[in-house]
Each structure stands twice: as C-alpha cells, then as structure tokens.
Enzyme design. Structure first.
Site, PDB file in Angstrom:
ATOM      1  N   LYS A 111       0.824  -1.200   0.000  1.00  0.00           N
ATOM      2  CA  LYS A 111       0.000   0.000   0.000  1.00  0.00           C
ATOM      3  C   LYS A 111       0.868   1.265   0.000  1.00  0.00           C
ATOM      4  O   LYS A 111       2.083   1.187   0.179  1.00  0.00           O
ATOM      5  CB  LYS A 111      -0.957  -0.037   1.184  1.00  0.00           C
ATOM      6  CG  LYS A 111      -1.922  -1.248   1.111  1.00  0.00           C
ATOM      7  CD  LYS A 111      -2.882  -1.160  -0.059  1.00  0.00           C
ATOM      8  CE  LYS A 111      -3.435  -2.444  -0.615  1.00  0.00           C
ATOM      9  NZ  LYS A 111      -4.226  -3.275   0.243  1.00  0.00           N
TER      10      LYS A 111
HETATM   11  C1  LIG Z   1      -5.119  -4.396   0.506  1.00  0.00           C
HETATM   12  C2  LIG Z   1      -6.584  -4.343   0.591  1.00  0.00           C
HETATM   13  C3  LIG Z   1      -7.291  -4.877   1.680  1.00  0.00           C
HETATM   14  C4  LIG Z   1      -6.647  -5.696   2.755  1.00  0.00           C
HETATM   15  O1  LIG Z   1      -5.603  -5.072   3.396  1.00  0.00           O
HETATM   16  P1  LIG Z   1      -4.729  -5.878   4.470  1.00  0.00           P
HETATM   17  O2  LIG Z   1      -4.114  -4.797   5.296  1.00  0.00           O
HETATM   18  O3  LIG Z   1      -3.693  -6.654   3.699  1.00  0.00           O
HETATM   19  O4  LIG Z   1      -5.606  -6.756   5.250  1.00  0.00           O
HETATM   20  C5  LIG Z   1      -8.650  -4.681   1.725  1.00  0.00           C
HETATM   21  N1  LIG Z   1      -9.312  -4.039   0.746  1.00  0.00           N
HETATM   22  C6  LIG Z   1      -8.684  -3.542  -0.327  1.00  0.00           C
HETATM   23  C7  LIG Z   1      -9.467  -2.810  -1.365  1.00  0.00           C
HETATM   24  C8  LIG Z   1      -7.300  -3.693  -0.454  1.00  0.00           C
HETATM   25  O5  LIG Z   1      -6.680  -3.202  -1.526  1.00  0.00           O
END
Ligand SMILES: *Cc1c(COP(=O)(O)O)cnc(C)c1O
Length: 418
Positions: A200
């Site tokens: 992210k």
């Molecule tokens: C990455 C992501 C998640 C999950 O994030 P984590 O921190 O890995 O649990 C949920 N929703 C979306 C749209 C994502 O891109």
C-alpha cells in the site's frame, strides 16, 4: 523475437520510503523492551502501548477523525468495523465484486452474507444507481470500496444508506488521502478502514487503521481488537453483542513505523498524482486506451493506474496487449481481480465447515451466478489493465518507457504514429 531488444530490461524500482523517522522510532521501541503494550483486561493496557496511542492521536489529527483504532491489518479492521456496526448472522451487506477479497470475506467473518452490486465503468467503484434495487429487509450495511484510489460517489451512497438505515463501511485500503468534496475518504461513512500492508501507499509491513466518529463504534472496534469477551465485564459494557474479540492488536514496532509513514502520506500521494498525470498526458494519443477519469469534486490518489482497453480494428485483445507490455518489461496486469462471486467459496457456497454456513442461514441466499455483475465481468475479462508503477521512487524517465512500449505494440514500430 528473442534477439529483439526490449524497451526495458531493468525492473521498475520497488516501492517504500523510510528514513530516520522510522529508524529512530523502531530503536526507541527496542530499547524500551516493550514490543507490544496490549493486555486483554480492563486496565489501561487494554488500549495498547505508547506508540500505538501516539499513532492513533496523529491519525485522528491528520484525518480530522474523532477516533482512530490501530489494528494489524485492514482485513482485521473491516471485520472489526462490521462487527461494531452491528452486522451479524443472516444480515446482508452490499459490496462490489471487483475488489480485494477481504472487502467481502470480512462480511462472511460475521456470518453475514455479501450481496454483490456491480461497478461503474468509469471509476470502477460501486454503481450507486444499482444500490437501492439490492436493498432487502435483511440489508444491514454496505462496504464501499474506493477502488484504485478514486472515491466512490459518496453523496448518493450515503443518501441511500440513510434512507434504508444502513451502516456504511468505507474500504480505503487503496485510497488514503483521497478527497471527496473536500473530505478525506474514510471519514464520510460510519467507519473507514485503511491498510498499511507492504503493497500500500504507506506501509508497516502489515497493519491497518479504523476511523470513526462514533464513540460506541470505536469502543466495539477496540473490544473486537483485544479479546472483548474477557474484558466486557471489567469495563462494565452492557451491550455485549458482537464483542467477541480476536487478536487484532498492532505491535509497538509497527506503530513506530506507522507514525513516520503517515507523515509521508502527503508527499507520497502527490508523487503518485504527478506521475499519473504525466502518464495520462503521454498516453492520451492512443485511441485504443481509455485513461483514468477523475470525477468533479474528487481527487484520485492512483494506488493503481487503471486503463480500459477499447478493442481496436487491429484485433489485438487486452490479454495480448498485456502480454506484449510484459515482454517489453512494462509491468501491467490484466483485469485486476476476478469478480469475487466467481471464486470457489461463493460458487460452491462452502465457507465455515462443509455444510454451507453461513449461506444456509437464510431461506434465500444471495445469487452468485456468473452474469450478475456484467460490468465487473467485462472489466475483468476484456477491458482493464492496471499497473502500480505510478509511485515513489519511479521517475518520469521510467514512465516514458510505458508510452514507448505502447507505441511499439500499437504502431508496430517506434517512429510511426507520431
Ligand atoms: C489491501 C486491501 C485490503 C486488505 O488489506 P490488508 O491490510 O492486507 O488486510 C482490503 N481491501 C482492499 C481494497 C485492499 O486493496
């Protein structure tokens, strides 16, 4: 073909930006000897350690949010937020199908049922015009995903939610810092969830954050984060529904990194926006490409740069274009993800155990047949191609290679079509 030179033989530089802020924070934590400050009892440590609390205060300030609750992933945060919003067995929760699987699996974690609502073909978030037709007497909430970094059409979403008394959980994993009519996404609904996973915009390796403005929701998120069942008595919590707790606690190390990362969010977001707008201007001459749109009163933070392939007379398919881009060293993926209802779990209706729970908890479970969300299916099968390279520390010179690759693929050689 093999001897031909490709546009790029070097990979694009990897993401991540850390400096002394994160390093110092980590050292302080190590020197303190306390790597997690949480204890599951009604004392002060119920709320976690020093860095976790400092982080939560920073995030409240940054997002103009009354509460921020640090958790160890966005998946955990989505689950905790759904529980805190009162979602339970047999409830229906509206969610788009073209998203990371956790947007919907978090609903199943509460033994509730995802009802998939198709997406818009311009911003790829839920099509707000379809929402109301999916509301039933069992609908309790909706998970709205600000996909790729562009806000969903929140005014309409919130209006429908208010009319039908639905809770709104914003999945902002891909859109920290995105604005809808001047407001940061994550603060518009009943709860907003950020991700800090490795991929992210800002990261602690694994981590997440739940934003909300309601004290009762914040309290329940904290109970779900930290073994609520063992704590409610000591805290004198009266309404114990959905307070079954998990271990969704963030460590002090992750919090120390997160403090530094949130301070970089603005810089990293502007960097993405700058590269994305540069890429848009360099690709605008290709008729076959429908480039990312930004709706009025929104800003796009470009977690992913998503293009629609408009099939051309030349007969190239999207998949062939992506293959050729990859061969040129340009990392694009075809389709983003398969619409979630096409996964085995939904197709076979097997989730908890093998008897079909929670799909069997209602007389008429939601429809997961192929064809229910034609736009999402078309984006997945034929049109979408996405890249994550609009990010720090990629340069404009790197980005130039993308247009050069399209030139080569679409025009046959570099010189023509200029
Ligand atoms: C990455 C992501 C998640 C999950 O994030 P984590 O921190 O890995 O649990 C949920 N929703 C979306 C749209 C994502 O891109």
């Amino acid at each position: 073909m093999n001897e031909e030179t490709v546009i790029r033989s070097q990979p694009f530089p990897g993401g991540g930006f850390f400096d002394d802020e994160e390093r110092k924070g980590i050292l302080e934590v190590i020197q303190s000897g306390v790597l997690s400050g949480f204890v599951a009892n009604a004392g002060e440590q119920f709320l976690g350690g020093k860095k976790v609390r400092e982080l939560e205060e920073d995030v409240c300030r940054l997002f103009h949010s009354k509460y921020a609750v640090a958790v160890n992933s966005a998946t955990a945060g989505l689950h905790a937020a759904l529980a805190a919003c009162g979602v339970g067995p047999g409830d229906e929760v509206l969610v788009p199908p073209l998203t990371m699987s956790a947007s919907a699996s978090a609903i199943l974690m509460q033994s509730a049922l995802p009802v998939f609502v198709d997406i818009r073909d311009d911003i790829f978030s839920v099509d707000e015009r379809l929402l109301e037709s999916k509301v039933t007497s069992r609908t309790k909430a909706l998970v709205v995903v600000h996909l790729f970094g562009h806000p969903a059409e929140m005014d309409s979403v919130l209006k429908i939610a208010r009319k039908h008394h639905l809770k709104v959980i914003e999945d902002c994993a891909q859109a920290p810092g995105a604005l809808y009519k001047g407001c940061l996404v994550g603060t518009l609904g009943d709860a907003g969830v950020l991700s800090l996973n490795q991929h992210k915009t800002i990261t602690t390796g694994e981590g997440g954050m739940v934003l909300c403005n309601d004290e009762a929701i914040a309290m329940k998120v904290r109970l779900v984060r930290n073994h609520g069942e063992a704590v409610v008595e000591g805290l004198g919590v009266k309404d114990i529904s959905n307070t079954l707790g998990w271990n969704y606690r963030m460590t002090e190390l992750e919090a120390a990194v997160a403090i530094g990362q949130f301070r970089k969010l603005d810089f990293l977001t502007r960097y993405r926006q700058e590269l994305a707008s540069y890429l848009t201007s360099s690709l605008s001459r290709f008729e076959e490409l429908r480039l990312p749109e930004t709706l009025p009163n929104c800003n796009h933070v470009y977690f992913l740069y998503a293009i629609r392939w408009v099939p051309s007379k030349k007969g190239l398919t999207r998949d062939e274009v992506v293959q050729r881009l990859n061969r040129e060293g340009i990392p694009f993926g075809a389709g983003y993800v398969k619409p979630l209802y096409l996964q085995p779990m939904y197709q076979q209706r097997i989730c908890f155990g093998n008897a079909g729970w929670p799909f069997t908890s209602v007389d008429q479970p939601p429809n997961y047949a192929k064809g229910i969300c034609p736009v999402a299916e078309r984006m997945y099968e034929q049109e979408l191609l996405v890249t994550s390279v609009c990010r720090y520390p990629v340069t404009k010179a790197d980005i130039d290679d993308i247009a050069r690759a399209f030139d080569k693929i679409l025009a046959g050689n570099l010189a023509s079509k200029r």
